[in-house]
Design a protein around this motif. Structure first.
Motif, PDB file in Angstrom:
ATOM      1  N   GLN A 116      -3.578  12.057  10.170  1.00  0.00           N
ATOM      2  CA  GLN A 116      -1.897  11.669   8.505  1.00  0.00           C
ATOM      3  C   GLN A 116      -2.981  10.407   7.440  1.00  0.00           C
ATOM      4  O   GLN A 116      -2.576  10.158   6.342  1.00  0.00           O
ATOM      5  CB  GLN A 116      -1.033   9.799   9.335  1.00  0.00           C
ATOM      6  CG  GLN A 116       0.138   9.306   8.195  1.00  0.00           C
ATOM      7  CD  GLN A 116       0.826  11.061   8.218  1.00  0.00           C
ATOM      8  OE1 GLN A 116       1.067  11.120   8.249  1.00  0.00           O
ATOM      9  NE2 GLN A 116       0.772  10.376   6.417  1.00  0.00           N
ATOM     10  N   LEU A 117      -3.936  10.011   8.176  1.00  0.00           N
ATOM     11  CA  LEU A 117      -5.026   8.966   7.298  1.00  0.00           C
ATOM     12  C   LEU A 117      -5.802   9.845   6.707  1.00  0.00           C
ATOM     13  O   LEU A 117      -6.346   9.121   5.657  1.00  0.00           O
ATOM     14  CB  LEU A 117      -5.578   8.353   8.163  1.00  0.00           C
ATOM     15  CG  LEU A 117      -6.897   7.240   6.854  1.00  0.00           C
ATOM     16  CD1 LEU A 117      -6.016   6.194   6.544  1.00  0.00           C
ATOM     17  CD2 LEU A 117      -7.361   6.737   8.016  1.00  0.00           C
ATOM     18  N   THR A 154      -3.169  10.679   4.101  1.00  0.00           N
ATOM     19  CA  THR A 154      -2.110   9.664   2.979  1.00  0.00           C
ATOM     20  C   THR A 154      -3.615   8.119   3.038  1.00  0.00           C
ATOM     21  O   THR A 154      -3.753   7.151   3.425  1.00  0.00           O
ATOM     22  CB  THR A 154      -1.302   9.285   3.106  1.00  0.00           C
ATOM     23  OG1 THR A 154      -1.727   8.956   4.649  1.00  0.00           O
ATOM     24  CG2 THR A 154      -0.664  10.380   3.162  1.00  0.00           C
ATOM     25  N   ASP A 203      -4.435   6.347   0.766  1.00  0.00           N
ATOM     26  CA  ASP A 203      -4.569   5.601   0.080  1.00  0.00           C
ATOM     27  C   ASP A 203      -2.810   4.653   1.014  1.00  0.00           C
ATOM     28  O   ASP A 203      -2.856   3.437   0.491  1.00  0.00           O
ATOM     29  CB  ASP A 203      -4.384   5.505  -1.308  1.00  0.00           C
ATOM     30  CG  ASP A 203      -5.468   6.207  -2.352  1.00  0.00           C
ATOM     31  OD1 ASP A 203      -5.844   5.501  -1.733  1.00  0.00           O
ATOM     32  OD2 ASP A 203      -5.189   7.177  -2.933  1.00  0.00           O
ATOM     33  N   ASP A 204      -2.246   4.923   2.039  1.00  0.00           N
ATOM     34  CA  ASP A 204      -1.352   4.240   2.744  1.00  0.00           C
ATOM     35  C   ASP A 204      -1.996   2.823   3.385  1.00  0.00           C
ATOM     36  O   ASP A 204      -2.684   2.916   4.754  1.00  0.00           O
ATOM     37  CB  ASP A 204      -1.180   4.671   4.029  1.00  0.00           C
ATOM     38  CG  ASP A 204       0.006   4.364   4.746  1.00  0.00           C
ATOM     39  OD1 ASP A 204       0.860   3.373   4.479  1.00  0.00           O
ATOM     40  OD2 ASP A 204       1.257   5.453   5.088  1.00  0.00           O
ATOM     41  N   SER A 258      -0.358   0.237   4.241  1.00  0.00           N
ATOM     42  CA  SER A 258       0.688  -0.037   5.194  1.00  0.00           C
ATOM     43  C   SER A 258      -0.495   0.515   6.685  1.00  0.00           C
ATOM     44  O   SER A 258      -0.432   0.075   7.583  1.00  0.00           O
ATOM     45  CB  SER A 258       1.764   0.603   5.710  1.00  0.00           C
ATOM     46  OG  SER A 258       2.544   0.454   6.522  1.00  0.00           O
ATOM     47  N   LEU A 259      -0.505   2.109   6.156  1.00  0.00           N
ATOM     48  CA  LEU A 259      -1.369   2.546   7.578  1.00  0.00           C
ATOM     49  C   LEU A 259      -2.481   1.830   7.774  1.00  0.00           C
ATOM     50  O   LEU A 259      -3.320   1.966   9.215  1.00  0.00           O
ATOM     51  CB  LEU A 259      -1.931   4.466   7.185  1.00  0.00           C
ATOM     52  CG  LEU A 259      -2.241   4.974   8.501  1.00  0.00           C
ATOM     53  CD1 LEU A 259      -1.194   4.776   9.744  1.00  0.00           C
ATOM     54  CD2 LEU A 259      -2.249   6.215   7.581  1.00  0.00           C
TER      55      LEU A 259
END
Length: 261
Positions: free
Chosen positions: A146-147, A150, A152-153, A155-156
């Motif tokens: 997932q990283l 995304t 620039d997430d 929250s992650l």
């Protein structure tokens, strides 16, 4: 029936008393257990006192059984003072060596966290996992994917940093306890002086000479220390540290003895 020698008996009594007294304390491991050097819970006396602490009755029983099986012959050979000196040196050395290794691992973990904080990529997360928690790689795999998708997430990234910092904080407050380092020094000395004594070693269904038993134990501890399995909380390298320190002490004593002749 075991024939206890005075120093072996006194060590046995001391370990049993400390164990049952420690059970009455709110934190039964307390300030006598050995915490990492970098931990705020570390105290200078802990490399000595930790070897009188044990994590459970099974831990205590196995160490004390080894003491009363292998200790008396060595005490009869050396005398009580030298036997106690050897026991304490092996335990102290094992604790210091293992704690040095733990401090190195914690410093590397802190470095990996800071690298990820500066550049929060899936590659740096993978580095953290491989260096510090390889047994959890499958759990982190979906987060890495997932990283990667995304990057620039915020929250992650924040969640990953919290997870990393939790692992680091837990490592800072996990202590080491037990006389195993001292006991493995005793095992080495027993095999050194009585190499052809036949022993039974669980789970082997046949007798084995002491010299081969120590080699097998050493190889086993090295393998399980390198290839750690989930849930394994045994300080395998402390056991090897006790053997290493014991070997150095034996060589030093033997060399000095040879100089007398």
């Amino acid at each position: 029936m075991f024939q206890l020698t005075p120093t072996v008996r006194n060590l046995l009594i001391a370990n049993v008393l400390v164990f049952f007294i420690s059970l009455q304390l709110p934190n039964h491991l307390g300030f006598l257990a050995l915490y990492p050097f970098a931990s705020p819970l570390f105290q200078v006396w802990q490399p000595l006192t930790y070897m009188f602490m044990h994590g459970g009755i099974g831990h205590l029983f196995s160490n004390m059984l080894g003491l009363i099986v292998f200790g008396p012959l060595l005490e009869q050979r050396w005398g009580g003072q030298r036997f106690l000196t050897y026991w304490l040196i092996c335990g102290l050395g094992a604790g210091l060596l293992y704690n040095g290794l733990r401090t190195y691992e914690l410093n590397r973990m802190y470095h990996d966290i800071e690298v990820f904080r500066q550049d929060p990529t899936d590659i740096h997360l993978l580095d953290f996992v491989e260096h510090n928690t390889p047994e959890a790689e499958d759990s982190y795999a979906p987060i890495m994917r997932q990283l990667h998708k995304t990057p620039d997430d915020a929250s992650l990234i924040s969640g990953v940093l919290t997870s990393m910092e939790t692992v680091y904080a837990r490592g800072m407050v996990v202590p080491m306890v037990g006389a195993s380092g001292a006991l493995f020094g005793i095992l080495l000395a027993f095999a050194f002086f009585f190499p052809n004594t036949t022993l039974f070693m669980f789970p082997l269904p046949f007798p084995i000479k002491a010299k081969y038993m120590v080699v097998l134990y050493g190889l086993y501890e090295f393998y399980t220390g390198v290839e750690r399995t989930p849930g394994d909380n045994v300080a395998h390298f402390a056991h090897l540290g006790g053997m290493l320190v014991g070997f150095i002490v034996l060589m030093f004593w033997q060399r000095n003895r040879a100089r007398l002749y």
